[in-house]
Design an enzyme around this catalytic site. Structure first.
Site, mmCIF file in Angstrom:
data_model
loop_
_atom_site.group_PDB
_atom_site.id
_atom_site.type_symbol
_atom_site.label_atom_id
_atom_site.label_comp_id
_atom_site.label_asym_id
_atom_site.label_seq_id
_atom_site.Cartn_x
_atom_site.Cartn_y
_atom_site.Cartn_z
ATOM 1 N N LYS A 71 0.857 -1.189 0.000
ATOM 2 C CA LYS A 71 0.000 0.000 0.000
ATOM 3 C C LYS A 71 0.886 1.229 0.000
ATOM 4 C CE LYS A 71 -4.056 1.964 0.586
ATOM 5 N NZ LYS A 71 -3.762 2.744 -0.629
ATOM 6 N N LYS A 95 4.897 2.530 8.475
ATOM 7 C CA LYS A 95 3.716 3.334 8.835
ATOM 8 C C LYS A 95 2.500 2.412 9.006
ATOM 9 C CE LYS A 95 3.368 7.317 6.819
ATOM 10 N NZ LYS A 95 3.062 8.471 5.953
ATOM 11 N N LYS A 107 5.235 2.023 -3.042
ATOM 12 C CA LYS A 107 5.282 3.437 -3.454
ATOM 13 C C LYS A 107 5.560 3.484 -4.942
ATOM 14 C CE LYS A 107 4.929 7.492 -1.437
ATOM 15 N NZ LYS A 107 4.128 7.794 -0.246
HETATM 16 P P1 NAD Z 1 -0.276 20.494 0.229
HETATM 17 O O1 NAD Z 1 0.378 20.640 -1.087
HETATM 18 O O2 NAD Z 1 -1.763 20.539 0.340
HETATM 19 O O3 NAD Z 1 0.292 21.636 1.219
HETATM 20 C C1 NAD Z 1 1.642 21.912 1.368
HETATM 21 C C2 NAD Z 1 1.781 23.282 2.035
HETATM 22 O O4 NAD Z 1 3.160 23.496 2.315
HETATM 23 C C3 NAD Z 1 1.309 24.451 1.155
HETATM 24 O O5 NAD Z 1 0.560 25.342 1.945
HETATM 25 C C4 NAD Z 1 2.626 25.115 0.734
HETATM 26 O O6 NAD Z 1 2.497 26.500 0.545
HETATM 27 C C5 NAD Z 1 3.466 24.830 1.966
HETATM 28 N N1 NAD Z 1 4.892 25.007 1.731
HETATM 29 C C6 NAD Z 1 5.639 24.703 0.630
HETATM 30 N N2 NAD Z 1 6.908 25.106 0.818
HETATM 31 C C7 NAD Z 1 6.967 25.653 2.048
HETATM 32 C C8 NAD Z 1 7.995 26.257 2.806
HETATM 33 N N3 NAD Z 1 9.233 26.370 2.329
HETATM 34 N N4 NAD Z 1 7.710 26.710 4.050
HETATM 35 C C9 NAD Z 1 6.466 26.615 4.551
HETATM 36 N N5 NAD Z 1 5.447 26.065 3.873
HETATM 37 C C10 NAD Z 1 5.697 25.592 2.628
HETATM 38 O O7 NAD Z 1 0.318 19.141 0.844
HETATM 39 P P2 NAD Z 1 -0.291 18.250 2.022
HETATM 40 O O8 NAD Z 1 -1.122 17.179 1.441
HETATM 41 O O9 NAD Z 1 -0.823 19.114 3.093
HETATM 42 O O10 NAD Z 1 1.048 17.526 2.520
HETATM 43 C C11 NAD Z 1 1.964 18.173 3.384
HETATM 44 C C12 NAD Z 1 2.891 17.149 4.002
HETATM 45 O O11 NAD Z 1 2.114 16.165 4.667
HETATM 46 C C13 NAD Z 1 3.766 16.372 3.006
HETATM 47 O O12 NAD Z 1 4.994 16.047 3.626
HETATM 48 C C14 NAD Z 1 2.983 15.111 2.776
HETATM 49 O O13 NAD Z 1 3.822 14.047 2.359
HETATM 50 C C15 NAD Z 1 2.455 14.885 4.176
HETATM 51 N N6 NAD Z 1 1.316 13.979 4.167
HETATM 52 C C16 NAD Z 1 0.124 14.365 3.625
HETATM 53 C C17 NAD Z 1 -0.919 13.466 3.603
HETATM 54 C C18 NAD Z 1 -2.272 13.853 3.062
HETATM 55 O O14 NAD Z 1 -3.183 13.001 3.150
HETATM 56 N N7 NAD Z 1 -2.489 15.058 2.587
HETATM 57 C C19 NAD Z 1 -0.743 12.165 4.122
HETATM 58 C C20 NAD Z 1 0.477 11.808 4.686
HETATM 59 C C21 NAD Z 1 1.501 12.736 4.695
#
Ligand code: NAD
Length: 416
Positions: A71, A95, A107
């Site tokens: 997954k 995880k 992945k």
């Molecule tokens: P997203 O693209 O919706 O949001 C990312 C945010 O980070 C945006 O607001 C962007 O402006 C900001 N950002 C980018 N560069 C930056 C910087 N230099 N400083 C501060 N902010 C910055 O992405 P997301 O889905 O919210 O994912 C964010 C993190 O969470 C990633 O590491 C992702 O792998 C992890 N994650 C997300 C999910 C999910 O379901 N969305 C699940 C597991 C892990």
């Protein structure tokens, strides 16, 4: 010891070795766990809008399926590498293991730049990739999901292509789909919601009252904004937020929904109300109770770890803390809720989506959240107990538990 000079795959291997020492991991088991079971590299042609044909490269790594099908997400990014995808598939195994899901890790990635592609080109790349890897994925084999620069629409296209190949609807081949084609209620909020459940538990352990607790959040996207909103609902005070354009601070706290409206209108969090402008580095080092990195990898490093003042660091993002920084935070008594636990809510509700697809029976959002809460609380407690037993940080404890579980499955199947 793990260092900041290693690439992601080498770090993942080192993490296995380090955690393995606490459980006297059999070298044969360690050798199995340190490598993905299968890595498929594919090339596939895609007709571009200008009439030319471009060949794209994609990768699918399946780390281990001893406990159940693999997954993990599929990312579309120009910097995708085989080693990165391998490492990400290994982290998915751990995880899933932390939360006790019946999955191993997988992945995928396609080397492409979605920012330079039309919707039509994106669709053709999505369909081309899933067709190229169709032989090794499937509801019982390997179930992809969205990741960087892929979303519910991309998942719908992939599910559709796979279903055409199979000759029947195969909703269970992929998760993170739109609700209308087998998606789950609560999936959109799942990562942040799961993260909040772990923060509630961590606050309990260190005796922090969440009413009035101060919070700084790096990143205001899906994970960051929803975490902000849920923490606000719990009575926390959101004092600092950053996005890719900058960071803002307000001693009195900001309303997450108003800030979102501002970001949607202006494209950024900066210049919001009476907030003062700070740097992204300042945000990480702020004197707050809870810091939620929800944006990028490697932002807490050996350079700034000693300056982190938060009592709880809840890693909504993947890989925000380097191994060197981990050591410093542990010595300083910071409770780090590691990514493989803190953001496991996403894959947990993906698991619920797959279960609902297989049953063809769908749950309410309340049912989803009740089940999510139970699994996240249990995962936190088990990780915390192991951290106390071995006197290690929560990340090492999470690895110890996951590796133990995987080792038991490999042994039970007679593979060593
Ligand atoms: P997203 O693209 O919706 O949001 C990312 C945010 O980070 C945006 O607001 C962007 O402006 C900001 N950002 C980018 N560069 C930056 C910087 N230099 N400083 C501060 N902010 C910055 O992405 P997301 O889905 O919210 O994912 C964010 C993190 O969470 C990633 O590491 C992702 O792998 C992890 N994650 C997300 C999910 C999910 O379901 N969305 C699940 C597991 C892990």
């Amino acid at each position: 010891m793990v260092t900041e000079s290693l690439n992601a795959f080498e770090i993942a291997q080192q993490q296995i070795h380090e955690a393995g020492k606490y459980i006297d991991l059999d070298p044969a088991l360690e050798a199995i766990i340190k490598e993905p079971k299968r890595v498929l590299i594919v090339s596939f042609p895609v007709k571009m809008d200008d009439g030319t044909t471009k060949v794209f490269q994609g990768i699918r790594s399946q780390h281990n399926d001893a406990i159940g099908p693999c997954k993990g997400g599929i990312r579309f990014h120009p910097d995708v590498t085989v080693d990165e995808v391998k490492a990400l598939s290994m982290w998915m195994t751990f995880k899933c293991g932390v939360v006790g899901l019946p999955y191993g890790g997988g992945k995928g990635g396609v080397i492409c730049n979605p920012k330079e592609m039309s919707q039509g080109e994106l669709e053709r790349v999505a369909r081309g990739f899933i067709e190229a890897i169709a032989a090794i994925v499937g509801p019982d084999k390997d179930i992809p999901a969205p990741d960087v620069y892929t979303n519910a629409q991309v998942m719908a296209w992939m599910m559709d292509t796979y279903s055409r190949i199979a000759g029947s609807n195969q909703f269970g081949v992929i998760t993170g789909k739109p609700i209308i084609v087998g998606g789950s209620l609560g999936r959109n909020e799942a990562t942040a919601q799961g993260c909040i459940y772990t923060i509630i538990k961590a606050a309990e352990k260190i005796g922090l009252n969440l009413q009035g607790a101060t919070v700084a959040i790096q990143g205001y996207g899906n994970a960051g904004y929803i975490a902000a909103r849920l923490l606000h609902d719990l009575g926390c005070k959101l004092v600092a937020v950053s996005d890719s354009r900058g960071a803002v601070y307000s001693e009195d706290g900001v309303d997450p929904s108003h800030l979102l409206e501002h970001k949607q209108k202006t494209g950024s969090c900066v210049e919001f109300g009476t907030c003062s402008l700070i740097t992204g580095e300042d945000l990480l080092e702020m004197d707050v109770d809870i810091l939620v990195p929800a944006a990028l990898e490697n932002v807490i490093t050996s350079k700034n770890a000693a300056n982190i003042k938060a009592k709880i660091v809840a890693e909504a993002a993947n890989g925000p803390t380097t191994p060197d920084a981990d050591k410093v935070l542990f010595e300083n008594g910071v409770m780090v809720i590691p990514d493989i636990l803190a953001n496991a809510g996403g894959v947990t509700v993906s698991y619920f989506e797959w279960v609902q697809n297989l049953m063809n029976y769908y749950w309410t959002k309340e049912e989803v959240n009740t089940k999510l809460k139970a699994l996240m609380f249990d995962a936190f407690d088990k990780t915390y107990i192991t951290s106390q037993e071995h006197k290690v940080d929560m990340r090492t404890a999470a690895y110890i538990n996951s590796i133990t579980r995987l080792s038991e499955a490999i042994k039970a199947r007679g593979l060593v």
